[in-house]
Enzyme design. Structure first.
Site, PDB file in Angstrom:
ATOM      1  N   GLU A 215       1.056  -0.203  -4.881  1.00  0.00           N
ATOM      2  CA  GLU A 215       0.069   0.823  -5.242  1.00  0.00           C
ATOM      3  C   GLU A 215       0.768   2.175  -5.255  1.00  0.00           C
ATOM      4  OE1 GLU A 215      -3.445   3.570  -3.510  1.00  0.00           O
ATOM      5  OE2 GLU A 215      -1.778   2.760  -2.352  1.00  0.00           O
TER       6      GLU A 215
ATOM      7  N   ASP B 108       0.829  -1.205   0.000  1.00  0.00           N
ATOM      8  CA  ASP B 108       0.000   0.000   0.000  1.00  0.00           C
ATOM      9  C   ASP B 108       0.868   1.262   0.000  1.00  0.00           C
ATOM     10  OD1 ASP B 108      -2.687   1.301   0.423  1.00  0.00           O
ATOM     11  OD2 ASP B 108      -1.677   2.012   2.232  1.00  0.00           O
TER      12      ASP B 108
END
Length: 493
Positions: A264, A234
């Site tokens: 991400e 993340d």
């Protein structure tokens, strides 16, 4: 993964009910998902967030609590208990599905006690500019994890393990990012807001040896505990790329294999994504956010969008083996922070563009497959009822086409602004060929070569009822309806 025509599913969305049922649901769905053609699932963060059983998982509190300890008002997480999580992973892997864990290393929230320390208030919109004098502040930075009582790790987190926070108990009205004394933001991060090291909560200091050591130890523990096949990282644009390179190298050495990893990095700037890839030496895949944005724009512009440009400035074009392609995710869905919803009419076209081509590793979004409905407040302060339709019937057909026909030579016919197509010629193990045609305007047709002479083709989507016969050289005039996609396969298969 694309070499074996793998397909990932993001097996959650932001607004799943907080009833602790997802892990049990996965156990029931695993065999069916494998039969549909899914080879991997990206599961949501499995550890305790600051909102306990209501937390989606990105407000990280305790990485070692997988739904085992009474902390933050619950034992289970939003998705279930640790035992249910591990059982679901085992069932999915037994069905032939790999499992990727969602890793949130950037920040911590929900501290158990306050601490006093020195910091400088910075402008939240320009972290290179101070807005007040260096001062003593009080912040929620002491994490003791009282429910866990030192099990798995005895480390407590203090202010010196972080480089910034955004809340001062002594001055609760001030809007600032507080840079802790003798700390500095990472330099090689995204340049939004001057320096986008700080995102939220207590921002981890990735230069602190205790922090780095604990995160490596936790990665070992998590791998041993959950037996994961890979990671979804993340918010990687907020952390220096070399940290991830070193962390992943350590974990791969520990696991004695290369674990699939996708990051991400939410940016539509291809240069930024390529810089991260360069700094991590191509060891980490990235989600193709620029391609998602192209889908979003194309769905809103309709026939005014030039489909010949759908792959312009995308990761799947510049780094096809490192791009994880997607149409929608939990951040882009309605009422979320990066809302950029691909309109429903275009989703079958978009999924054909990621599932049936040779480049990229496609990811299907839970809500696009199963549908979803929820209610939440928008940025304007009003509440909205959201209903997202299931596209499962067409997705199941596209998944079948990917598994059976999306192999071998690919020939592109991107020569018209409103009608584009391509063919796949098959390989020795999958000799049948396929033609794909899609359009965003009027019904269209295109002469395309499928490499199979005198062969009859049908549209497996059943959008077009006629049959098409190729000539002696393997060419045929394939057709599609307006605003639609047709997938042509041999009628005899």
């Amino acid at each position: 993964m694309s070499a074996i025509n793998g397909v990932m599913m993001q097996y959650f969305h932001w607004y799943l009910p907080p009833d602790g049922s997802l892990w049990q649901q996965l156990g029931r769905d695993a065999t069916e998902l494998a039969a549909a053609g899914f080879t991997a699932l990206w599961l949501p963060p499995a550890y305790k967030g600051s909102n306990g059983g209501y937390d989606v998982g990105y407000a990280t509190y305790d990485l070692f609590d997988l739904g085992e300890f009474d902390q933050k008002g619950s034992i289970r997480t939003k998705y279930g208990t640790k035992a249910e999580y591990l059982a679901a992973i085992d069932l999915a892997q037994s069905a032939g599905i790999q499992i990727y864990g969602d890793i949130v290393l950037n920040h911590r929230l929900g501290a158990d006690a306050v601490e006093e320390f020195d910091a400088t208030p910075l402008d939240p919109n320009n972290r290179n500019r101070s807005i007040d004098a260096h001062q003593k502040i009080q912040g929620w930075t002491h994490f003791t994890f009282p429910g866990r009582k030192g099990k798995y790790s005895t480390m407590e987190w203090h202010w010196w393990h972080f480089d910034a926070i955004d809340y001062n108990v002594y001055n609760q009205q001030q809007k600032a990012v507080y840079l802790i004394k003798d700390k500095a933001f990472d330099r090689y991060v995204d340049l939004e807001k001057g320096n986008f090291d700080y995102l939220m909560g207590c921002d981890l200091d990735m230069d602190h040896p205790e922090v780095v050591g604990e995160l490596k130890y936790w990665g070992e523990w998590y791998f041993d505990t959950a037996k994961l096949d890979g990671w979804r990282l993340d918010a990687v644009k907020h952390i220096e790329p070399r940290f991830f390179y070193d962390w992943l190298k350590h974990l791969n050495n520990y696991a004695k294999k290369d674990l699939f990893t996708v990051g991400e990095y939410w940016s539509y700037d291809l240069d930024a994504l390529e810089y991260f890839i360069d700094q991590t030496e191509g060891k980490i895949h990235l989600f193709d956010a620029p391609l998602h944005n192209n889908f979003y724009v194309a769905s809103r512009q309709g026939r005014n969008y030039d489909l010949r440009r759908i792959f312009d400035e995308t990761l799947v074009r510049s780094h096809p083996t490192l791009a994880v392609t997607f149409v929608e995710n939990h951040d882009s869905q309605p009422l979320q922070s990066l809302e950029s919803v691909v309109e429903g009419w275009f989703k079958p076209l978009a999924y054909a563009l990621i599932l049936l081509r040779e480049a990229g590793y496609p990811c299907v979004f839970y809500s696009d497959y199963y549908g979803s409905s929820y209610r939440d407040r928008g940025r304007d302060g009003n509440e909205y009822d959201i209903v997202l339709a299931s596209h499962r019937p067409i997705l199941d057909r596209l998944l079948h086409a990917r598994r059976e026909y999306a192999y071998g030579i690919q020939r592109d016919y991107f020569d018209h602004p409103n009608t584009v197509g391509w063919t796949r010629w098959g390989d020795p193990d999958h000799p049948a060929s396929m033609a794909v045609l899609l359009g965003n305007g009027k019904p269209g047709s295109k002469w395309m070569n499928v490499g199979k002479p005198n062969t009859t083709y049908i549209d497996m989507t059943e959008s077009v009822a006629i049959k098409i016969r190729t000539n002696a050289d393997g060419w045929g005039e394939f057709v599609c309806n307006g605003g639609s996609v047709s997938v042509w396969i041999p009628a005899s298969i």
